[in-house]
Scaffold this motif. Sequence first.
Motif, mmCIF file in Angstrom:
data_model
loop_
_atom_site.group_PDB
_atom_site.id
_atom_site.type_symbol
_atom_site.label_atom_id
_atom_site.label_comp_id
_atom_site.label_asym_id
_atom_site.label_seq_id
_atom_site.Cartn_x
_atom_site.Cartn_y
_atom_site.Cartn_z
ATOM 1 N N ALA A 1 0.835 -1.197 0.104
ATOM 2 C CA ALA A 1 0.071 0.101 0.084
ATOM 3 C C ALA A 1 0.946 1.320 0.086
ATOM 4 C CB ALA A 1 -1.004 -0.145 1.215
ATOM 5 N N PRO A 2 0.424 2.440 -0.631
ATOM 6 C CA PRO A 2 -0.932 2.471 -1.078
ATOM 7 C C PRO A 2 -0.710 1.767 -2.780
ATOM 8 C CG PRO A 2 0.413 4.587 -1.750
ATOM 9 C CD PRO A 2 1.033 3.538 -0.696
ATOM 10 N N SER A 3 -2.057 1.212 -3.029
ATOM 11 C CA SER A 3 -1.902 0.750 -4.510
ATOM 12 C C SER A 3 -3.117 1.489 -5.163
ATOM 13 C CB SER A 3 -2.150 -0.720 -4.690
ATOM 14 O OG SER A 3 -1.313 -1.297 -4.076
ATOM 15 N N VAL A 4 -3.263 1.464 -6.666
ATOM 16 C CA VAL A 4 -4.122 2.057 -7.244
ATOM 17 C C VAL A 4 -4.798 0.858 -8.310
ATOM 18 C CG1 VAL A 4 -5.247 3.677 -8.976
ATOM 19 C CG2 VAL A 4 -3.709 4.259 -7.068
ATOM 20 N N THR A 5 -5.946 0.792 -8.523
ATOM 21 C CA THR A 5 -6.472 -0.253 -9.640
ATOM 22 C C THR A 5 -7.263 0.501 -10.571
ATOM 23 O OG1 THR A 5 -8.034 -1.205 -8.440
ATOM 24 C CG2 THR A 5 -6.190 -2.403 -8.543
ATOM 25 N N VAL A 6 -6.820 0.360 -11.870
ATOM 26 C CA VAL A 6 -7.810 0.769 -12.809
ATOM 27 C C VAL A 6 -8.252 -0.253 -13.796
ATOM 28 C CG1 VAL A 6 -8.205 2.324 -14.870
ATOM 29 C CG2 VAL A 6 -6.564 3.244 -13.027
ATOM 30 N N GLY A 7 -9.468 -0.786 -13.503
ATOM 31 C CA GLY A 7 -9.965 -2.057 -13.869
ATOM 32 C C GLY A 7 -8.990 -3.254 -13.245
ATOM 33 N N SER A 8 -8.182 -3.589 -14.294
ATOM 34 C CA SER A 8 -7.387 -4.917 -13.510
ATOM 35 C C SER A 8 -5.920 -4.388 -13.517
ATOM 36 C CB SER A 8 -7.590 -6.192 -14.858
ATOM 37 O OG SER A 8 -7.089 -5.820 -15.773
ATOM 38 N N GLU A 9 -5.586 -3.162 -14.101
ATOM 39 C CA GLU A 9 -4.419 -2.692 -14.067
ATOM 40 C C GLU A 9 -4.016 -2.134 -12.704
ATOM 41 O OE1 GLU A 9 -3.036 -2.954 -17.145
ATOM 42 O OE2 GLU A 9 -0.766 -2.108 -16.524
ATOM 43 N N LEU A 10 -2.573 -2.597 -12.198
ATOM 44 C CA LEU A 10 -2.373 -2.426 -10.849
ATOM 45 C C LEU A 10 -1.455 -1.545 -10.673
ATOM 46 C CD1 LEU A 10 -2.251 -3.083 -7.692
ATOM 47 C CD2 LEU A 10 -0.842 -4.841 -8.543
ATOM 48 N N PHE A 11 -1.253 -0.270 -9.781
ATOM 49 C CA PHE A 11 -0.052 0.559 -9.719
ATOM 50 C C PHE A 11 0.302 0.483 -8.390
ATOM 51 C CE2 PHE A 11 -2.510 1.892 -13.290
ATOM 52 C CZ PHE A 11 -1.479 1.974 -14.324
ATOM 53 N N TRP A 12 1.326 0.461 -7.938
ATOM 54 C CA TRP A 12 1.685 0.406 -6.452
ATOM 55 C C TRP A 12 2.837 1.546 -6.124
ATOM 56 C CZ3 TRP A 12 6.781 -1.988 -4.590
ATOM 57 C CH2 TRP A 12 6.888 -2.013 -3.357
ATOM 58 N N GLY A 13 2.426 2.371 -4.939
ATOM 59 C CA GLY A 13 3.325 3.352 -4.498
ATOM 60 C C GLY A 13 2.688 4.658 -4.716
ATOM 61 N N ASN A 14 2.980 5.364 -3.817
ATOM 62 C CA ASN A 14 2.764 6.828 -3.827
ATOM 63 C C ASN A 14 3.417 7.530 -4.929
ATOM 64 O OD1 ASN A 14 1.929 9.581 -2.701
ATOM 65 N ND2 ASN A 14 4.142 9.802 -2.450
ATOM 66 N N ASP A 15 4.311 7.020 -5.555
ATOM 67 C CA ASP A 15 4.963 7.633 -6.558
ATOM 68 C C ASP A 15 4.425 7.223 -8.038
ATOM 69 O OD1 ASP A 15 6.020 4.892 -6.472
ATOM 70 O OD2 ASP A 15 7.914 5.754 -5.795
ATOM 71 N N ARG A 16 3.115 6.389 -7.859
ATOM 72 C CA ARG A 16 2.744 5.714 -9.140
ATOM 73 C C ARG A 16 1.282 6.552 -9.340
ATOM 74 N NH1 ARG A 16 7.117 3.948 -9.600
ATOM 75 N NH2 ARG A 16 7.844 2.097 -10.649
ATOM 76 N N LEU A 17 0.843 7.258 -8.456
ATOM 77 C CA LEU A 17 -0.464 7.923 -8.628
ATOM 78 C C LEU A 17 -0.830 8.586 -9.995
ATOM 79 C CD1 LEU A 17 -1.445 9.600 -5.165
ATOM 80 C CD2 LEU A 17 -1.755 7.026 -5.875
ATOM 81 N N GLU A 18 0.243 9.459 -10.157
ATOM 82 C CA GLU A 18 0.029 9.976 -11.726
ATOM 83 C C GLU A 18 -0.112 9.135 -12.724
ATOM 84 O OE1 GLU A 18 1.843 10.975 -8.899
ATOM 85 O OE2 GLU A 18 1.526 13.130 -8.679
ATOM 86 N N GLU A 19 0.894 8.223 -12.590
ATOM 87 C CA GLU A 19 0.904 7.251 -13.729
ATOM 88 C C GLU A 19 -0.566 6.402 -13.863
ATOM 89 O OE1 GLU A 19 3.740 4.179 -13.477
ATOM 90 O OE2 GLU A 19 3.241 3.144 -15.503
ATOM 91 N N ALA A 20 -1.038 6.241 -12.732
ATOM 92 C CA ALA A 20 -2.354 5.522 -12.787
ATOM 93 C C ALA A 20 -3.686 6.457 -12.872
ATOM 94 C CB ALA A 20 -2.714 5.154 -11.233
ATOM 95 N N LEU A 21 -3.421 7.533 -12.992
ATOM 96 C CA LEU A 21 -4.298 8.498 -13.353
ATOM 97 C C LEU A 21 -4.392 8.638 -14.785
ATOM 98 C CD1 LEU A 21 -6.679 10.562 -12.658
ATOM 99 C CD2 LEU A 21 -4.873 12.462 -12.276
ATOM 100 N N ALA A 22 -3.006 8.623 -15.480
ATOM 101 C CA ALA A 22 -2.985 8.915 -16.727
ATOM 102 C C ALA A 22 -3.526 7.774 -17.504
ATOM 103 C CB ALA A 22 -1.436 9.062 -17.041
ATOM 104 N N TRP A 23 -3.351 6.686 -16.903
ATOM 105 C CA TRP A 23 -3.810 5.262 -17.328
ATOM 106 C C TRP A 23 -5.217 5.324 -17.492
ATOM 107 C CZ3 TRP A 23 -0.852 1.165 -19.477
ATOM 108 C CH2 TRP A 23 -1.878 0.170 -19.680
#
Lengths: 202, 202
Positions: free
Chosen positions: B171-193
């Motif tokens: 944690a933290p993690s973000v999922t967008v559908g089945s795509e997983l992003f791990w870490g505070n430093d991946r929030l921007e990438e998850a949002l772009a996705w």
Amino acid sequence: MKRFEFWFEFASTYSYPAAMRVEHLVSGSDIELLWRPFLLGPIFGAQGWNDSPFNLYPAKGSYMWRDLERICVREGLPLRRPSVFPRNGLHAARVACWFDTEPWTPEFVRQVYLANFARDLDISRGEVLAELVRSAGGPAAAVLDRAGQPDSKQKLRSQTERAIALGIFGAPSVTVGSELFWGNDRLEEALAWARRDASQSD
Amino acid sequence: MKRFEFWFEFASTYSYPAAMRVEHLVSGSDIELLWRPFLLGPIFGAQGWNDSPFNLYPAKGSYMWRDLERICVREGLPLRRPSVFPRNGLHAARVACWFDTEPWTPEFVRQVYLANFARDLDISRGEVLAELVRSAGGPAAAVLDRAGQPDSKQKLRSQTERAIALGIFGAPSVTVGSELFWGNDRLEEALAWARRDASQSD
């Protein structure tokens, strides 16, 4: 001149994109890039791990391969998941460590990473390393012979001990003085730190 | 509407800066933010860890506290290293899970993180949680009572099981559908996705 010490391990997946971009990133700054190959094996071993944590912890491993794939797409880097992971980067690390300031060394480092993560070649093999030294512009036979000598082996051992003393526990890492940054996604922050430090000491 | 599922654990250090900034980050986009508290304990336990990996692996732990300090300076967030780490976030997670769409919930989440990582309060205690619910604008006594009921406990268990099924391991993690992003430093990438995904499905 402020020093940006780039710590990498040839078996390390996230060291691949970092090694491919670090020279370009640091160039044009007033900061000196130093290549610091080391071995993760002794560090992981001391934590009770006899394999890559990405193999020991499958959920983390699955994520890493997908994350690395996204990074490589973004960076325009080829990626082919190695048929053997982690590969033994000991000999390659001795070459990069003993010859750490040769003009062909940065390109050799990149060629090793491409061999491991894009060409699926066995980077522990002498013939493979010879080809990579040659393609980087180094005298292959003399280099491999020299890198296998006792003082070269000792240099890599000492460098790994220095990594541990600096608090390094994974790769890639960057140190700027005693300040430690871990991960391909911390290179920019490490460079900004080095620049700020440099301007403060002007 | 594309969904940005933000997975967090109240004991998780890197979840703190992530939770503090995620609502602002996602706001203004066409993306729906969903708050997904879960528990890392069962996930770590299944890997044979009975404590935070930051305690089990001291070099990694030392680095994390320093890294978090740098992040908090950059984000303008207060940080006081908790006198107990990790703190038990079970009750807080039940509140955030059962009441996951209440208007006061995002502020409650932030207040819990501030209590743990800036105010050094014991977030496992009912009085502390009551104050935090109140300060976020919720009906404290009713909320705490409701969150302690069996169906609330079950909801958090199911949410943690869903996290595991999605491949979440930290944690933290973000999922967008089945795509997983791990870490505070991946929030921007998850949002772009999520945004790219949303525009492709238009």
